[in-house]
Scaffold this motif. Structure first.
Motif, PDB file in Angstrom:
ATOM      1  N   ASP A 115       5.019  -1.216   0.680  1.00 13.62           N
ATOM      2  CA  ASP A 115       4.424  -0.274  -0.269  1.00 13.62           C
ATOM      3  C   ASP A 115       4.340  -0.982  -1.624  1.00 13.62           C
ATOM      4  O   ASP A 115       5.346  -1.482  -2.127  1.00 13.62           O
ATOM      5  CB  ASP A 115       5.311   0.980  -0.350  1.00 13.62           C
ATOM      6  N   LEU A 116       3.143  -1.044  -2.189  1.00 16.37           N
ATOM      7  CA  LEU A 116       2.971  -1.676  -3.491  1.00 16.37           C
ATOM      8  C   LEU A 116       3.631  -0.813  -4.562  1.00 16.37           C
ATOM      9  O   LEU A 116       3.587   0.411  -4.481  1.00 16.37           O
ATOM     10  CB  LEU A 116       1.487  -1.860  -3.812  1.00 16.37           C
ATOM     11  N   ASP A 132      -2.217   1.691  -0.547  1.00 15.16           N
ATOM     12  CA  ASP A 132      -1.246   0.643  -0.917  1.00 15.16           C
ATOM     13  C   ASP A 132      -0.006   0.649  -0.032  1.00 15.16           C
ATOM     14  O   ASP A 132       1.057   0.220  -0.442  1.00 15.16           O
ATOM     15  CB  ASP A 132      -0.833   0.816  -2.379  1.00 15.16           C
ATOM     16  N   LYS A 156      12.881   0.149  -3.740  1.00 21.71           N
ATOM     17  CA  LYS A 156      12.033   0.177  -4.948  1.00 21.71           C
ATOM     18  C   LYS A 156      12.844   0.073  -6.228  1.00 21.71           C
ATOM     19  O   LYS A 156      13.917   0.642  -6.305  1.00 21.71           O
ATOM     20  CB  LYS A 156      11.199   1.471  -4.964  1.00 21.71           C
TER      21      LYS A 156
HETATM   22 MG   LIG Z   1       2.934   2.624  -3.694  1.00 22.80          MG
END
Ligand SMILES: [Mg+2]
Length: 392
Positions: free
Chosen positions: A9-10, A104, A158
């Motif tokens: 996931d960007l 994304d 993240k």
């Molecule tokens: Mg994302």
């Protein structure tokens, strides 16, 4: 058979793409979103902006209240789509077993790639490095035995990091997390679970199926025996769902927030037509057809609902999308002022266009639609509009 799933996931994707163009904005609170005077919302926020509470779906007005120094950029979706293509092309070098979840985000089934790329951990680092070095974009990666746990691992990673959950550790990894981290547990379900004394995923995993079945109500009704068993299984980190490389996108949608709440029906109709044309164009660009057409309505008090209908045949034709959306709207609008309206195409499949003489779709309509697309592509969206869209 044991599988290995990688979820990528960007990070703050739209903003990250903008920062490639404007590196002087790095380290600053930046967001991509709609303008205050158009009652826009934030679609992507840098981590510097998130420290102030700026996040996607927040009204831009509120974003400036919590972060007065916010730098707001207008969305450039064509640019993001280009970068998305580059990311997905890079992922396809690893394996064709890819399920793209959004612009994304994607799952990769990396079972059996060790000979070429080494261990799952090595592959995760290799991908992370390449996306950063070749495309200049930060991303987060989760690796686990299944999709469910891999996606939650990414959230844990993240921003800009990697999280691996070793086989057999799934339940232990999930146990301390809040119930909301689990798929299918929305805010209402979380409230009910809390009333039952359940706040972590680990507590769901230990819960009695019959209690959950009879006490938990979801948007779709009582959870029931089957729903309860499934919820407990997910809480234990069990998930057998395959990476579905066919399903590239779940839906193609367009929506707009009115500058002022609207109840004038001709205006709503013109807007629905414009949105339907946008959805049709994106479907054709992606070579997809939609079997289901949905509308979304938000009233001035923020109550929101969607209604959808399934067509006898998939379509990518503006007029069919609009006719369906309009019928849905007429059947469901309760004459209250509208704040936001949207149209979506769902149940997407590769556009299988055939020269069937008995096909209800008029061939000329299709050719006209394609010509319109070509002109718009050349001269921009504003260059050609149907009569009724112009009336606005
Ligand atoms: Mg994302």
């Amino acid at each position: 058979m044991s599988r290995t799933i990688l979820h990528v996931d960007l990070d703050a994707f739209f903003v990250s793409v903008e920062l490639l163009d404007q590196p002087e904005l790095r380290g600053k609170p930046v967001a991509v979103g709609g303008r205050i005077d158009q009652r826009g919302v934030i679609s992507s926020a840098s981590y510097e902006a998130r420290k102030f509470g700026v996040r996607s779906a927040l009204p831009t007005r509120t974003a400036f209240q919590v972060c007065p120094d916010l730098i707001l950029l207008p969305a450039r979706h064509d640019l993001y789509a280009q970068h998305s293509h580059h990311v997905m092309a890079l992922l396809h070098e690893i394996t064709p077993q890819i399920e793209q979840l959004s612009i994304d985000e994607a799952f990769l089934d990396i079972t059996g790639t060790e000979l070429r790329f080494g261990s799952a951990e090595q592959l995760a680092h290799y991908l992370h490095d390449r996306i950063r070095d070749e495309l200049g974009l930060p991303c987060s990666i989760g690796v686990a035995r299944n999709k469910l746990v891999a996606k939650i691992a990414t959230e844990k990673a993240k921003p800009n990091n990697i999280c691996l959950v070793a086989a057999g550790e799934e339940a232990a990894f999930l146990a301390p997390l809040p119930v909301r981290a689990l798929w299918g547990v929305g805010p209402k379900t979380a409230e009910i679970l809390k009333a039952l004394g359940i706040e972590t995923i680990g507590q769901i995993a230990q819960a009695r199926s019959d209690v959950l079945a009879s006490r938990v109500r979801t948007a779709a009704g009582w959870l029931g025996k089957r729903g309860a068993d499934e919820l407990i299984q997910r809480a234990q980190g069990l998930d057998e769902s395959p990476v579905e490389s066919e399903r590239v996108t779940k839906q193609i949608s367009q929506e707009t927030t009115f500058v002022k709440d609207v109840r004038e029906v001709t205006y709503v109709r013109a807007t629905l037509l414009e949105l339907s044309e946008g959805v049709g164009r994106h479907l054709r660009e992606a070579d997809l057809s939609a079997r289901t057409i949905a509308i979304k309505l938000r009233y001035s008090d923020f109550t929101t609902f969607t209604r959808q209908t399934t067509l006898p045949q998939p379509t990518d034709i503006d007029q069919e999308i609009f006719a369906t959306a309009w019928t849905l709207f007429e059947a469901n609008w309760n004459k209250r002022a509208i704040r936001l309206i949207g149209v979506a195409g769902r149940q997407l499949s590769p556009a299988a266009r055939q020269l069937d003489l008995f096909d209800s779709t008029d061939d000329r309509v299709e050719r006209l639609t394609r010509t319109v697309d070509e002109i718009r592509h050349k001269y921009g969206t504003e260059s050609l509009k149907r009569g009724s869209t112009l009336r606005k």
